[in-house]
Design a protein around this motif. Sequence first.
Motif, PDB file in Angstrom:
ATOM      1  N   LYS A  48      13.501 -31.249  22.199  1.00 31.31           N
ATOM      2  CA  LYS A  48      12.569 -32.009  21.378  1.00 31.31           C
ATOM      3  C   LYS A  48      12.780 -31.823  19.871  1.00 31.31           C
ATOM      4  N   MET A  49      13.806 -31.092  19.480  1.00 33.55           N
ATOM      5  CA  MET A  49      14.112 -30.922  18.059  1.00 33.55           C
ATOM      6  C   MET A  49      15.324 -31.774  17.709  1.00 33.55           C
ATOM      7  N   LYS A  50      15.255 -32.458  16.585  1.00 37.79           N
ATOM      8  CA  LYS A  50      16.362 -33.302  16.163  1.00 37.79           C
ATOM      9  C   LYS A  50      16.440 -33.314  14.648  1.00 37.79           C
ATOM     10  N   ARG A  59      15.802 -35.748  23.119  1.00 33.84           N
ATOM     11  CA  ARG A  59      16.241 -34.560  23.859  1.00 33.84           C
ATOM     12  C   ARG A  59      15.019 -33.985  24.568  1.00 33.84           C
ATOM     13  N   GLU A  60      14.771 -34.481  25.761  1.00 38.30           N
ATOM     14  CA  GLU A  60      13.641 -34.045  26.566  1.00 38.30           C
ATOM     15  C   GLU A  60      13.984 -32.816  27.399  1.00 38.30           C
ATOM     16  N   LYS A  61      15.261 -32.662  27.745  1.00 36.58           N
ATOM     17  CA  LYS A  61      15.729 -31.492  28.485  1.00 36.58           C
ATOM     18  C   LYS A  61      16.926 -30.901  27.757  1.00 36.58           C
ATOM     19  N   LYS A  62      17.115 -29.631  27.936  1.00 36.95           N
ATOM     20  CA  LYS A  62      18.163 -28.932  27.182  1.00 36.95           C
ATOM     21  C   LYS A  62      19.546 -29.510  27.449  1.00 36.95           C
ATOM     22  N   GLU A  63      19.794 -29.929  28.667  1.00 40.92           N
ATOM     23  CA  GLU A  63      21.149 -30.364  29.011  1.00 40.92           C
ATOM     24  C   GLU A  63      21.451 -31.808  28.639  1.00 40.92           C
ATOM     25  N   ARG A  64      20.446 -32.575  28.240  1.00 46.66           N
ATOM     26  CA  ARG A  64      20.636 -34.009  28.046  1.00 46.66           C
ATOM     27  C   ARG A  64      20.262 -34.432  26.632  1.00 46.66           C
ATOM     28  N   PHE A  65      21.153 -35.212  26.020  1.00 41.44           N
ATOM     29  CA  PHE A  65      20.921 -35.685  24.655  1.00 41.44           C
ATOM     30  C   PHE A  65      21.290 -37.163  24.628  1.00 41.44           C
ATOM     31  N   VAL A 103      25.349 -35.351  28.908  1.00 43.22           N
ATOM     32  CA  VAL A 103      24.855 -34.182  29.634  1.00 43.22           C
ATOM     33  C   VAL A 103      25.876 -33.057  29.522  1.00 43.22           C
ATOM     34  N   GLN A 104      25.394 -31.846  29.248  1.00 43.27           N
ATOM     35  CA  GLN A 104      26.275 -30.674  29.218  1.00 43.27           C
ATOM     36  C   GLN A 104      25.768 -29.643  30.218  1.00 43.27           C
TER      37      GLN A 104
END
Lengths: 118, 110
Positions: free
Chosen positions: B53-55, B68-74, B24-25
Amino acid sequence: AQTVTQSQPEMSVQEAETVTLSCTYDTSENNYYLFWYKQPPSRQMILVIRQEAYKQQNATENRFSVNFQKAAKSFSLKISDSQLGDTAMYFCAFMKHGTNFGNEKLTFGTGTRLTIIP
Amino acid sequence: DVKVTQSSRYLVKRTGEKVFLECVQDMDHENMFWYRQDPGLGLRLIYFSYDVKMKEKGDIPEGYSVSREKKERFSLILESASTNQTSMYLCASSLSKSQHFGDGTRLSIL
């Protein structure tokens, strides 16, 4: 594809001395960025210094400076007045220039383990 | 200061298990990355993401997937863990060409 080579797996120097870490790279790109990252024993990787290839002037951050030789594809890091806290793994890294997706990827070298001796 | 947080510092799993590593960032960065670090090999890019959702595959994506469902979490997923995936895993996020790293997760697969 880009490659980054660090030919010194380990180095050690006495405290207060100056040390230079070597890095060479291979690329067909003309515009790019080069970085030195430091990873202390506590593990978090932190950025030490960054150089844009289009800039002729070598980057400097306090006791850290680089010698960037674009034609030779060489990017060495000089640490002056070395301190015990400089003990760490140092990684050289390359990033292409540009705004396309994927142009923030880093290609790393294999690292140099630097030990500062009291 | 940018904060990149990895959920575990150490993790021990069994072969064949499905393993999730979370990152998380807190700086609203577009780009996020997963690397593995092995002695003598430096850091190698597994996957990266430049938007929700882009990878994109990195240099060594085999045996891994990401979410990556949310911007802050990968999230990095080992679908069926194997012993050769024992390694240090580093997450990073970036903006304007500067990558910021988490503390790393040392993963052991037994």
